[in-house]
Design a protein around this motif. Structure first.
Motif, mmCIF file in Angstrom:
data_model
loop_
_atom_site.group_PDB
_atom_site.id
_atom_site.type_symbol
_atom_site.label_atom_id
_atom_site.label_comp_id
_atom_site.label_asym_id
_atom_site.label_seq_id
_atom_site.Cartn_x
_atom_site.Cartn_y
_atom_site.Cartn_z
ATOM 1 N N ALA A 1 -31.845 -20.830 2.659
ATOM 2 C CA ALA A 1 -31.188 -20.307 3.860
ATOM 3 C C ALA A 1 -29.904 -21.089 4.131
ATOM 4 C CB ALA A 1 -32.133 -20.402 5.068
ATOM 5 N N HIS A 2 -29.997 -22.399 4.049
ATOM 6 C CA HIS A 2 -28.819 -23.232 4.321
ATOM 7 C C HIS A 2 -27.733 -23.008 3.276
ATOM 8 C CE1 HIS A 2 -26.460 -26.430 5.927
ATOM 9 N NE2 HIS A 2 -26.531 -27.149 4.819
ATOM 10 N N ALA A 3 -28.145 -22.914 2.005
ATOM 11 C CA ALA A 3 -27.164 -22.699 0.937
ATOM 12 C C ALA A 3 -26.471 -21.353 1.122
ATOM 13 C CB ALA A 3 -27.853 -22.759 -0.434
ATOM 14 N N PHE A 4 -27.252 -20.326 1.502
ATOM 15 C CA PHE A 4 -26.629 -19.010 1.653
ATOM 16 C C PHE A 4 -25.679 -18.994 2.849
ATOM 17 C CE2 PHE A 4 -26.341 -14.557 2.927
ATOM 18 C CZ PHE A 4 -25.816 -14.040 1.749
ATOM 19 N N ASP A 5 -26.111 -19.581 3.978
ATOM 20 C CA ASP A 5 -25.226 -19.654 5.155
ATOM 21 C C ASP A 5 -23.914 -20.364 4.783
ATOM 22 O OD1 ASP A 5 -27.308 -18.513 6.531
ATOM 23 O OD2 ASP A 5 -27.841 -20.313 7.672
ATOM 24 N N SER A 6 -24.039 -21.454 4.043
ATOM 25 C CA SER A 6 -22.855 -22.237 3.669
ATOM 26 C C SER A 6 -21.915 -21.419 2.793
ATOM 27 C CB SER A 6 -23.255 -23.506 2.917
ATOM 28 O OG SER A 6 -24.178 -24.251 3.665
ATOM 29 N N GLN A 7 -22.532 -20.662 1.871
ATOM 30 C CA GLN A 7 -21.738 -19.828 0.965
ATOM 31 C C GLN A 7 -20.975 -18.759 1.753
ATOM 32 O OE1 GLN A 7 -24.344 -18.275 -2.142
ATOM 33 N NE2 GLN A 7 -23.051 -16.437 -2.241
ATOM 34 N N VAL A 8 -21.646 -18.129 2.728
ATOM 35 C CA VAL A 8 -20.977 -17.099 3.533
ATOM 36 C C VAL A 8 -19.870 -17.730 4.377
ATOM 37 C CG1 VAL A 8 -21.273 -15.375 5.366
ATOM 38 C CG2 VAL A 8 -23.014 -15.616 3.589
ATOM 39 N N ALA A 9 -20.149 -18.899 4.965
ATOM 40 C CA ALA A 9 -19.157 -19.538 5.831
ATOM 41 C C ALA A 9 -17.934 -19.978 5.026
ATOM 42 C CB ALA A 9 -19.779 -20.737 6.543
ATOM 43 N N ALA A 10 -18.160 -20.380 3.762
ATOM 44 C CA ALA A 10 -17.052 -20.838 2.930
ATOM 45 C C ALA A 10 -16.157 -19.674 2.508
ATOM 46 C CB ALA A 10 -17.589 -21.550 1.694
ATOM 47 N N ASN A 11 -16.733 -18.476 2.512
ATOM 48 C CA ASN A 11 -15.990 -17.304 2.056
ATOM 49 C C ASN A 11 -16.299 -16.161 3.029
ATOM 50 O OD1 ASN A 11 -14.605 -15.492 0.575
ATOM 51 N ND2 ASN A 11 -15.983 -15.489 -1.201
ATOM 52 N N PRO A 12 -15.825 -16.287 4.285
ATOM 53 C CA PRO A 12 -16.319 -15.409 5.351
ATOM 54 C C PRO A 12 -15.884 -13.952 5.175
ATOM 55 C CG PRO A 12 -14.547 -16.828 6.159
ATOM 56 C CD PRO A 12 -14.833 -17.256 4.755
ATOM 57 N N PRO A 13 -16.737 -13.032 5.634
ATOM 58 C CA PRO A 13 -16.387 -11.612 5.546
ATOM 59 C C PRO A 13 -15.123 -11.327 6.343
ATOM 60 C CG PRO A 13 -18.419 -11.956 6.810
ATOM 61 C CD PRO A 13 -18.048 -13.267 6.236
ATOM 62 N N GLN A 14 -14.329 -10.406 5.825
ATOM 63 C CA GLN A 14 -13.023 -10.141 6.427
ATOM 64 C C GLN A 14 -13.061 -9.009 7.445
ATOM 65 O OE1 GLN A 14 -10.380 -12.157 5.789
ATOM 66 N NE2 GLN A 14 -11.963 -13.317 4.717
ATOM 67 N N ASP A 15 -14.136 -8.239 7.474
ATOM 68 C CA ASP A 15 -14.200 -7.142 8.436
ATOM 69 C C ASP A 15 -15.654 -6.930 8.875
ATOM 70 O OD1 ASP A 15 -15.456 -5.944 6.274
ATOM 71 O OD2 ASP A 15 -13.677 -4.816 5.672
ATOM 72 N N CYS A 16 -15.834 -5.998 9.802
ATOM 73 C CA CYS A 16 -17.179 -5.786 10.357
ATOM 74 C C CYS A 16 -18.163 -5.293 9.298
ATOM 75 C CB CYS A 16 -17.119 -4.782 11.506
ATOM 76 S SG CYS A 16 -16.464 -5.503 13.029
ATOM 77 N N ALA A 17 -17.680 -4.469 8.365
ATOM 78 C CA ALA A 17 -18.595 -3.959 7.335
ATOM 79 C C ALA A 17 -19.093 -5.125 6.482
ATOM 80 C CB ALA A 17 -17.881 -2.919 6.472
ATOM 81 N N GLY A 18 -18.198 -6.010 6.132
ATOM 82 C CA GLY A 18 -18.584 -7.184 5.344
ATOM 83 C C GLY A 18 -19.531 -8.079 6.125
ATOM 84 N N LEU A 19 -19.250 -8.209 7.426
ATOM 85 C CA LEU A 19 -20.114 -9.052 8.256
ATOM 86 C C LEU A 19 -21.512 -8.462 8.340
ATOM 87 C CD1 LEU A 19 -20.456 -11.485 10.106
ATOM 88 C CD2 LEU A 19 -19.569 -10.112 12.008
ATOM 89 N N ARG A 20 -21.590 -7.141 8.487
ATOM 90 C CA ARG A 20 -22.919 -6.505 8.548
ATOM 91 C C ARG A 20 -23.712 -6.772 7.285
ATOM 92 N NH1 ARG A 20 -20.469 -2.437 11.714
ATOM 93 N NH2 ARG A 20 -19.764 -1.327 9.872
ATOM 94 N N GLN A 21 -23.037 -6.676 6.137
ATOM 95 C CA GLN A 21 -23.729 -6.950 4.861
ATOM 96 C C GLN A 21 -24.223 -8.392 4.799
ATOM 97 O OE1 GLN A 21 -21.221 -6.020 1.535
ATOM 98 N NE2 GLN A 21 -21.350 -3.806 1.883
ATOM 99 N N ALA A 22 -23.338 -9.311 5.208
ATOM 100 C CA ALA A 22 -23.718 -10.729 5.168
ATOM 101 C C ALA A 22 -24.904 -10.983 6.101
ATOM 102 C CB ALA A 22 -22.527 -11.602 5.557
ATOM 103 N N LEU A 23 -24.870 -10.353 7.281
ATOM 104 C CA LEU A 23 -25.953 -10.569 8.251
ATOM 105 C C LEU A 23 -27.283 -10.039 7.733
ATOM 106 C CD1 LEU A 23 -24.192 -9.804 11.650
ATOM 107 C CD2 LEU A 23 -24.933 -12.031 10.770
ATOM 108 N N ALA A 24 -27.224 -8.902 7.029
ATOM 109 C CA ALA A 24 -28.473 -8.348 6.490
ATOM 110 C C ALA A 24 -29.103 -9.363 5.541
ATOM 111 C CB ALA A 24 -28.193 -7.032 5.767
ATOM 112 N N ARG A 25 -28.270 -10.026 4.745
ATOM 113 C CA ARG A 25 -28.829 -10.984 3.775
ATOM 114 C C ARG A 25 -29.249 -12.281 4.456
ATOM 115 N NH1 ARG A 25 -25.609 -11.593 -1.514
ATOM 116 N NH2 ARG A 25 -27.524 -12.747 -1.976
ATOM 117 N N ILE A 26 -28.486 -12.705 5.476
ATOM 118 C CA ILE A 26 -28.915 -13.902 6.236
ATOM 119 C C ILE A 26 -30.263 -13.601 6.896
ATOM 120 C CG2 ILE A 26 -28.409 -15.339 8.249
ATOM 121 C CD1 ILE A 26 -25.405 -15.073 7.524
ATOM 122 N N GLY A 27 -30.384 -12.390 7.447
ATOM 123 C CA GLY A 27 -31.629 -11.999 8.110
ATOM 124 C C GLY A 27 -32.817 -11.985 7.160
#
Ligand code: HEC
Length: 135
Positions: free
Chosen positions: A98-124
Motif C-alpha cells: 500500500a505504501h509503495a503504491f501510494d508513493s508511486q502515484v504521488a511521485a507521478n501524480p495523475p494529471q486529470d480527474c480520469a487519471g485520478l479516478r483510476q489511481a483511486l480505484a487501485r489505492i482502494g
C-alpha cells in the motif's frame, strides 16, 4: 459496627473498586486503539477528499498532490500503528504494498480527474485487500 452493616459496607466498597478498575481497563483499551484508528481515519479522510474532487471534476494539481502526500505519510505510518500485526508476514506485505503504491502515484501524480479516478480505484484495492483479512 454490627456484622450485617459491615458486610453491606464491604460490598459497597468492593463494587466501587470494581467500577474504578473497569473504567481504567476500558480507558487503556481505548488508548491502545486510538493511534491505529487515528492513522486509518486520517487516511480515509484524504482518500475521501480525493474521491470527492474526482467526482466533482475539481482535480487541481495542488489539492491532488497534498492529499496524495498525506496518503503516503499515513500508509508509511501503518508499521508504527500496528506493531503486533506487523509480525504477520501477510499484513506486513499488504502494508508495504500500500505504501509503495501510494508513493508511486504521488511521485507521478495523475494529471486529470480520469487519471485520478483510476489511481483511486487501485489505492482502494490496497485498502480492501488488507481490510478483508485484518479489519
Ligand atoms: C495493511 C493493512 C491496511 C491497509 C493497507 C489499510 N487498512 Fe484500514 N484498517 C486496517 C485495520 C487492521 C483496521 C482495524 C483497526 C482497528 O479497529 O483497530 C483498519 C480500519 C480502518 C478504518 C476504521 C477506523 C476506525 O476508526 O475504526 C478505516 C476508516 C480505514 N481502515 C480506512 C482505510 C483506507 C481508506 C485505506 C486505504 C487508503 C486503508 N484503511 C488501508 C488495516 C489496513
Amino acid at each position: 459496627m454490627r456484622p450485617p452493616l459491615r458486610t453491606a459496607l464491604l460490598l459497597v466498597i468492593a463494587a466501587a473498586i470494581g467500577a474504578i478498575a473497569a473504567a481504567q481497563i476500558s480507558g487503556v483499551l481505548r488508548q491502545r486503539d486510538a493511534y491505529p484508528r487515528g492513522v486509518m481515519d486520517v487516511m480515509a479522510h484524504h482518500f475521501a477528499r480525493l474521491g470527492h474532487n474526482a467526482r466533482a471534476g475539481t482535480c487541481s494539481a495542488d489539492a491532488t498532490a497534498a492529499h496524495l502526500g498525506m496518503l503516503v505519510t499515513m500508509s508509511g505510518e501503518i508499521p508504527q500503528a500496528f506493531p503486533g500485526l506487523m509480525r504477520d508476514a501477510q499484513f506486513a506485505k499488504f502494508a508495504d504494498d500500500a505504501h509503495a503504491f501510494d508513493s508511486q502515484v504521488a511521485a507521478n501524480p495523475p494529471q486529470d480527474c480520469a487519471g485520478l479516478r483510476q489511481a483511486l480505484a487501485r489505492i482502494g484495492e490496497h485498502c480492501d485487500q488488507c481490510h478483508r483479512v485484518y479489519r
